[in-house]
Design an enzyme around this catalytic site. Structure first.
Site, mmCIF file in Angstrom:
data_model
loop_
_atom_site.group_PDB
_atom_site.id
_atom_site.type_symbol
_atom_site.label_atom_id
_atom_site.label_comp_id
_atom_site.label_asym_id
_atom_site.label_seq_id
_atom_site.Cartn_x
_atom_site.Cartn_y
_atom_site.Cartn_z
ATOM 1 N N HIS A 20 0.816 -1.230 0.000
ATOM 2 C CA HIS A 20 0.000 0.000 0.000
ATOM 3 C C HIS A 20 0.846 1.276 0.000
ATOM 4 O O HIS A 20 0.305 2.370 -0.184
ATOM 5 C CB HIS A 20 -0.926 0.030 1.217
ATOM 6 C CG HIS A 20 -1.963 -1.050 1.235
ATOM 7 N ND1 HIS A 20 -2.795 -1.309 0.175
ATOM 8 C CD2 HIS A 20 -2.286 -1.961 2.196
ATOM 9 C CE1 HIS A 20 -3.599 -2.316 0.473
ATOM 10 N NE2 HIS A 20 -3.304 -2.732 1.689
ATOM 11 N N GLY A 49 -1.923 2.498 4.693
ATOM 12 C CA GLY A 49 -2.336 1.128 4.979
ATOM 13 C C GLY A 49 -1.313 0.304 5.734
ATOM 14 O O GLY A 49 -1.071 -0.855 5.390
ATOM 15 N N ASP A 88 -4.118 -11.224 -0.333
ATOM 16 C CA ASP A 88 -4.298 -10.385 0.853
ATOM 17 C C ASP A 88 -5.769 -10.046 1.029
ATOM 18 O O ASP A 88 -6.583 -10.251 0.124
ATOM 19 C CB ASP A 88 -3.465 -9.099 0.712
ATOM 20 C CG ASP A 88 -3.352 -8.322 2.009
ATOM 21 O OD1 ASP A 88 -2.594 -8.760 2.891
ATOM 22 O OD2 ASP A 88 -4.029 -7.295 2.145
ATOM 23 N N HIS A 136 -6.776 -7.035 1.233
ATOM 24 C CA HIS A 136 -7.005 -5.816 0.463
ATOM 25 C C HIS A 136 -6.377 -5.888 -0.932
ATOM 26 O O HIS A 136 -5.447 -6.662 -1.167
ATOM 27 C CB HIS A 136 -6.414 -4.598 1.190
ATOM 28 C CG HIS A 136 -6.899 -4.449 2.585
ATOM 29 N ND1 HIS A 136 -6.199 -4.912 3.673
ATOM 30 C CD2 HIS A 136 -8.030 -3.888 3.075
ATOM 31 C CE1 HIS A 136 -6.873 -4.642 4.786
ATOM 32 N NE2 HIS A 136 -7.985 -4.022 4.456
#
Length: 206
Positions: free
Chosen positions: A123, A131, A166, A168
């Site tokens: 991120h 993140g 993941d 995200h």
């Protein structure tokens, strides 16, 4: 000798264990690996701290000045998910160094598989932490792999598949290579999906 490279260093574990979002997780993971004897089955590779120049291959100087020189700053480049902490400069340099060590081991055929448990920060933006991620180690490693010379003179450039597993979406990695003139990297982001959770998914079908 094993063809699996395991990237580890006491200083890396110490810095990663201070990560505000996952305190002591790094030390727990590496302790378990050692306790189960798995460290005897791999080729241990020690990462070096990268230089400012190595990090500036991707990150902006403004961002690097904040995380490396004034880590206690409350600058806008550090968001609420990424507060400063005492070992932040060492963390950034060592996690990036671990990722580049892993990439170099693949390039030099020192190992056919490399494992870096302290990395995978997908991120972190070019000029901003996000993140829980302070360093774009995935991007730096992919950039190093992209620079690998062709197998034969004048041959095609290397092509890399990046698979991200993941909760995200790997937004920062995808954004880093979205405008590449010569596509060399295929990015597959396999994320968790739940009908009641919508903010984990990208705005398109990327």
């Amino acid at each position: 000798m094993s063809n699996v490279g395991y990237i580890v260093l006491p200083e890396l574990i110490a810095a990663s264990s201070q990560l505000p979002s996952n305190k002591k997780r790094s030390s727990a993971v590496h302790s378990l690996i050692h306790a189960f004897g798995l460290s005897k089955c791999v080729k241990v590779l020690c990462p070096l701290r990268v230089s400012y120049k190595d990090l500036a291959v991707y990150h902006t100087c403004e961002y690097l000045d904040t995380v490396l020189l004034t880590p206690s700053s409350t600058s806008c480049v550090l968001d609420s998910d990424c507060p400063p902490f005492p070992l932040l400069p060492a963390y950034v340099e060592l996690v990036a160094g671990a990722a580049l060590t892993a990439a170099q081991a693949l390039i030099s055929n020192t190992a056919q598989i490399t494992i870096c448990w302290d990395g995978g920060r997908h991120h972190a933006q070019k000029g901003e932490a996000a993140g829980f991620c302070y360093i774009a180690d995935c991007v730096l490693a992919l950039m190093a792999l992209k620079r690998t010379p062709p197998c034969t003179p004048g041959g095609p450039k290397p092509r890399i598949m990046y698979i991200d597993l993941d909760l995200h979406f790997s937004n920062a990695v995808s954004q880093a290579f979205a405008s590449s003139r010569v596509p060399q990297i295929l990015i597959i982001s396999h994320l968790y999906y739940h009908s009641k959770v919508t903010n984990h998914c990208p705005p398109t079908d990327s």
